[in-house]
Design a protein around this motif. Structure first.
Motif, short mmCIF file in Angstrom:
data_model
loop_
_atom_site.label_atom_id
_atom_site.label_comp_id
_atom_site.label_asym_id
_atom_site.label_seq_id
_atom_site.Cartn_x
_atom_site.Cartn_y
_atom_site.Cartn_z
N VAL A 49 15.03 29.69 -8.09
CA VAL A 49 14.82 30.06 -7.18
C VAL A 49 14.61 28.26 -7.20
O VAL A 49 15.36 27.57 -6.93
N LEU A 50 13.83 28.18 -7.35
CA LEU A 50 12.82 26.62 -6.85
C LEU A 50 14.06 25.94 -7.48
O LEU A 50 14.43 24.36 -7.28
N LYS A 51 14.47 26.79 -8.99
CA LYS A 51 14.95 25.42 -9.81
C LYS A 51 16.55 25.11 -9.87
O LYS A 51 17.04 23.91 -9.55
N LYS A 52 17.30 26.22 -8.74
CA LYS A 52 18.26 26.53 -8.14
C LYS A 52 18.25 25.01 -7.24
O LYS A 52 19.46 24.05 -6.63
N ILE A 53 17.54 25.05 -6.45
CA ILE A 53 17.46 24.31 -5.19
C ILE A 53 17.03 22.83 -5.43
O ILE A 53 17.64 21.85 -4.87
N GLU A 54 16.05 22.52 -6.33
CA GLU A 54 16.10 21.24 -7.25
C GLU A 54 17.11 20.98 -7.62
O GLU A 54 17.69 19.47 -7.07
N GLN A 55 17.56 21.64 -8.24
CA GLN A 55 19.09 21.28 -9.40
C GLN A 55 20.35 20.30 -7.83
O GLN A 55 20.82 19.53 -8.27
N ILE A 56 20.56 21.10 -6.98
CA ILE A 56 21.52 20.80 -6.03
C ILE A 56 20.35 20.13 -5.30
O ILE A 56 21.77 18.64 -5.21
N VAL A 57 19.52 19.60 -4.84
CA VAL A 57 19.18 18.37 -4.09
C VAL A 57 19.57 17.11 -5.09
O VAL A 57 19.58 15.81 -4.37
N ARG A 58 19.33 17.38 -5.98
CA ARG A 58 19.27 16.00 -7.68
C ARG A 58 20.58 16.16 -7.78
O ARG A 58 20.63 14.41 -7.85
N GLU A 59 21.47 17.34 -7.72
CA GLU A 59 22.72 16.35 -8.34
C GLU A 59 23.48 15.63 -6.65
O GLU A 59 23.97 14.68 -6.38
N GLU A 60 22.74 15.76 -5.04
CA GLU A 60 23.66 15.17 -3.98
C GLU A 60 22.87 13.83 -3.36
O GLU A 60 23.40 12.96 -3.38
N GLN A 61 21.48 13.79 -4.38
CA GLN A 61 21.17 12.28 -4.69
C GLN A 61 21.95 11.40 -5.65
O GLN A 61 21.70 10.34 -5.68
N ASP A 62 22.22 12.28 -6.42
CA ASP A 62 22.88 11.36 -7.20
C ASP A 62 23.64 10.94 -6.82
O ASP A 62 24.63 9.86 -7.41
N LEU A 156 5.98 20.82 -4.31
CA LEU A 156 7.32 20.17 -4.80
C LEU A 156 8.05 19.34 -4.09
O LEU A 156 8.74 20.07 -2.76
N MET A 157 8.43 18.21 -3.63
CA MET A 157 8.88 17.46 -2.48
C MET A 157 10.05 16.62 -3.07
O MET A 157 9.55 15.93 -4.89
N LYS A 158 11.41 16.13 -3.41
CA LYS A 158 11.70 15.42 -3.59
C LYS A 158 11.59 14.15 -2.54
O LYS A 158 11.55 14.24 -1.37
N ASP A 159 11.74 13.27 -2.87
CA ASP A 159 11.37 11.27 -1.75
C ASP A 159 11.63 10.38 -2.57
O ASP A 159 11.73 10.12 -3.79
N SER A 160 12.86 9.92 -1.92
CA SER A 160 14.01 8.64 -2.30
C SER A 160 12.75 7.41 -1.35
O SER A 160 12.73 7.83 -0.21
N GLN A 311 13.56 -4.67 3.07
CA GLN A 311 13.41 -3.78 3.92
C GLN A 311 13.62 -1.68 3.27
O GLN A 311 14.38 -1.60 2.03
N MET A 312 13.42 -1.33 3.94
CA MET A 312 12.63 0.14 2.95
C MET A 312 12.84 1.30 3.82
O MET A 312 12.60 1.02 4.82
N GLY A 313 13.12 1.94 3.46
CA GLY A 313 12.85 3.77 3.79
C GLY A 313 12.19 4.63 2.93
O GLY A 313 12.57 4.03 1.47
N SER A 314 12.12 5.77 3.11
CA SER A 314 11.79 6.94 3.04
C SER A 314 12.24 8.24 3.32
O SER A 314 12.63 8.43 4.14
N TYR A 315 12.28 8.71 2.28
CA TYR A 315 13.38 10.28 2.44
C TYR A 315 12.61 10.96 1.56
O TYR A 315 12.77 11.88 0.54
N GLY A 316 12.31 12.49 2.54
CA GLY A 316 11.69 13.75 1.89
C GLY A 316 12.34 14.86 1.85
O GLY A 316 13.04 15.36 2.86
N VAL A 317 12.91 15.80 1.17
CA VAL A 317 13.10 17.01 1.11
C VAL A 317 11.96 17.63 0.35
O VAL A 317 11.58 17.99 -0.95
N GLY A 318 11.44 18.94 0.98
CA GLY A 318 10.42 20.02 1.00
C GLY A 318 11.15 20.99 -0.12
O GLY A 318 11.75 22.12 0.32
#
Length: 447
Positions: A49-62, A156-160, A311-318
Motif C-alpha cells: 500500500v505504501l508503495k502504491k501511495i508513493e507511486q501516485i504521488v510521484r506520478e502527479e509530481q512528474d 515517509l514524506m514527499k517534499d518538493s 523566491q522559494m516554496g515547499s510542498y509536503g505530502v505525508g
C-alpha cells in the motif's frame, strides 16, 4: 501471490496501545509491527500500500513538471545554522555527533539542504523556474508519539521545493503544486480539502493544509460544504497554462484549520453550508519567498547582472500518514475497505476447500487468468475453516473477494463480494475473469 507463501501475521485481538481505527487495523491486519516508540516496520501487505501511495504521488509530481532526486536522511548542523533554524527548531530534531565530533542531525525536513544544492548548481535567472522533489524518510522526535503511523517519529514524506525569479512566478509554482495535490488525493480515493493554514516553523505568508475529514482527526476544521462537494480537476489540466482560476475556485469558499479560524467570517457562510468537523492533515504547502535563499545566499544573476535571492516554496505530502488517513476514511467494524488504486491486491481469491482437486484446478485457472490481465490477486490456498478465511479477507479489505467452493463448481458459479458495499453476487465461473478484470480496470481509470 499465494497466501501459503506470503507473510501475513494477522492478530485476533486488538493491541492495547491502539487507540484509533487505522492503528488498530494496521496492526491486526499484519501491515506494520512496532519496533520502538513511534517507529514501525512495514510488513509485506502494508508495504505494498505504501508503495502504491508513493507511486501516485510521484506520478502527479512528474506531471506537474517537478524533477525527482534523493537527498540523504542525515544532514549537517552547519547548514541549519546558516538559515538560523538549528537552535530554533526545538527538541523534535534528533541531533547526532559523529566519530569526528561533527554535529549532524536526522532531517525533519529539507529546506536547508535543497537550498544548498540549488545554489551550487544554478547561476542565472534563465535557468528558472525549477521544482525539485524527493520521497524520503524523515524523523521528528515527537514528545508523545501516538496513533500509529498518524503521529509516528519516523515517517515517509514527499517534499518538493520551487525556485523562481520573482513573486509572480513563485505563485505560479504554488498554483501548480496546489492543483497537483488536488489530483493526487483524488487518485488515492480520498477527498482532501485545501484550507488556509498556519505556516509554523517552515515560515512564510501563504500556506494551505490539505485535510481529510475524519472523526479521529487531530485538527478542528471549519469549511463551506460546497468545497467538500467540488469536483477535482481531471486529466485535461494544462500545467503549463494558467492555473490561478482553479486555485481561486478552491480558495474562494471558507475553509480553515483551528489555528486560522475566523469565527466572524465563518458565521457569514450560509448556515446550511457550514461544516464544523475534525480532520487529518495529509499535505501542507508553503510559499515563503526569501526566508532561506537570502540568509543562505541562494542567488541568481538577473537580466541586468545583479544578484537576486530566489523566491522559494515547499510542498509536503505525508506518504506514510496517508495510509492511516485512508483507513480512517474507509473501514468498518470488520476491517479495511481499500480504494482500488491503493489496495494491496485488487482481488482476494478464496479456495473454500484447498486440496480438493476440482477446487484447486478452478482456482489455479482463475488465478493465472486474472494475473495475466494485470489483476493483482492474493490467492488464499491455505487450509482452515471458511469463517476464518472470510474474516481475514474482510480484515485486510481487498476490493473484491472471489469465493470458489465445491457447490459453486458443480453449478458453474463463483461468489463475488464487493468489500466497499459488502454486496454479494454470483457470476458464472467462465465469465469471472472477464467481468472482474473489467471492473478493476474501470476503477483504476482516473479520468
Amino acid at each position: 501471490m499465494r497466501l501459503s507463501r506470503y507473510y501475513l501475521p494477522v492478530l485476533k485481538e486488538t493491541p492495547s496501545e491502539a487507540q484509533i481505527a487505522s492503528h488498530r487495523l494496521m496492526l491486526r491486519a499484519g501491515m506494520i509491527r512496532q519496533e520502538g516508540a513511534g517507529i514501525y516496520a512495514w510488513l509485506p501487505l502494508g508495504f505494498r500500500v505504501l508503495k502504491k501511495i508513493e507511486q501516485i504521488v510521484r506520478e502527479e509530481q512528474d506531471r506537474a513538471g517537478a524533477a525527482e532526486m534523493l537527498m540523504p536522511t542525515i544532514q549537517q548542523a552547519d547548514l541549519w545554522r546558516e538559515s538560523g533554524r538549528y537552535d530554533a527548531y526545538g527538541k523534535e530534531m534528533l541531533r547526532i555527533t559523529d566519530r569526528a565530533d561533527r554535529e549532524m542531525l536526522f532531517g525533519p525536513t529539507n529546506e536547508e539542504m535543497i537550498t544548498e544544492i540549488f545554489r551550487a548548481g544554478v547561476r542565472s535567472y534563465k535557468d528558472l523556474p525549477k521544482i525539485l522533489y524527493h520521497i524520503q524518510w524523515k524523523f521528528r522526535d515527537e514528545i508523545r508519539p501516538r496513533f500509529g503511523v498518524m503521529r509516528g517519529r519516523e515517517f515517509l514524506m514527499k517534499d518538493s521545493y520551487s525556485f523562481d525569479i520573482d513573486e509572480e512566478s513563485a505563485r505560479k509554482s504554488y498554483y501548480k503544486m496546489f492543483v497537483a495535490y488536488l489530483r493526487t488525493f483524488a487518485r488515492l480515493g480520498v477527498k482532501a480539502i485545501p484550507m488556509r493554514a498556519d505556516t509554523g516553523p517552515i515560515g512564510g505568508d501563504l500556506s494551505h493544509e490539505f485535510i481529510v475529514l475524519a472523526e479521529t482527526g487531530e485538527s478542528a476544521v471549519f469549511c463551506d460544504k460546497r468545497l467538500v462537494e467540488m469536483d477535482t480537476p481531471k486529466k485535461d489540466v494544462d500545467f503549463d497554462g494558467d492555473l490561478k482560476p482553479i486555485f481561486d475556485q478552491f480558495t474562494s469558499l471558507y475553509a480553515a484549520t483551528d489555528e486560522m479560524h475566523d469565527k466572524s467570517e465563518f458565521d457569514s457562510v450560509d448556515q446550511k453550508h457550514q461544516v464544523s468537523a475534525r480532520g487529518i492533515e495529509v499535505g501542507h504547502i508553503f510559499f515563503f519567498g526569501e526566508k532561506y535563499s537570502k540568509p543562505m545566499k541562494a542567488v541568481v544573476a538577473g537580466s541586468d547582472g545583479s544578484e537576486i535571492p530566489v523566491q522559494m516554496g515547499s510542498y509536503g505530502v505525508g506518504v506514510s500518514r496517508l495510509m492511516g488517513a485512508i483507513i480512517e476514511a474507509y473501514h468498518d467494524e470488520n476491517g479495511c475497505k481499500w480504494p482500488m488504486p491503493v489496495a494491496p491486491y485488487h482481488v482476494g481469491l478464496v479456495n473454500l476447500r484447498s486440496g480438493d482437486e476440482d477446487c484447486d484446478a478452478a482456482c489455479d485457472k482463475i488465478y493465472k487468468e486474472l494475473t495475466s490481465k494485470g489483476v493483482e490477486v492474493l490467492y488464499d490456498d491455505t487450509g482452515g475453516r471458511p469463517g476464518e478465511k472470510f474474516a481475514r479477507m474482510d480484515l485486510i479489505g481487498l476490493p473484491y473477494q472471489l469465493v470458489i467452493g465445491p457447490r459453486g463448481i458443480k453449478s458453474g458459479e463463483a461468489e463475488v463480494k464487493n468489500r466497499t458495499t459488502d454486496e454479494r453476487e454470483t457470476i458464472a465461473i467462465d465469465k469471472v475473469t472477464e467481468i472482474i478484470s473489467g471492473r478493476v480496470a474501470d476503477a483504476l481509470d482516473y479520468a
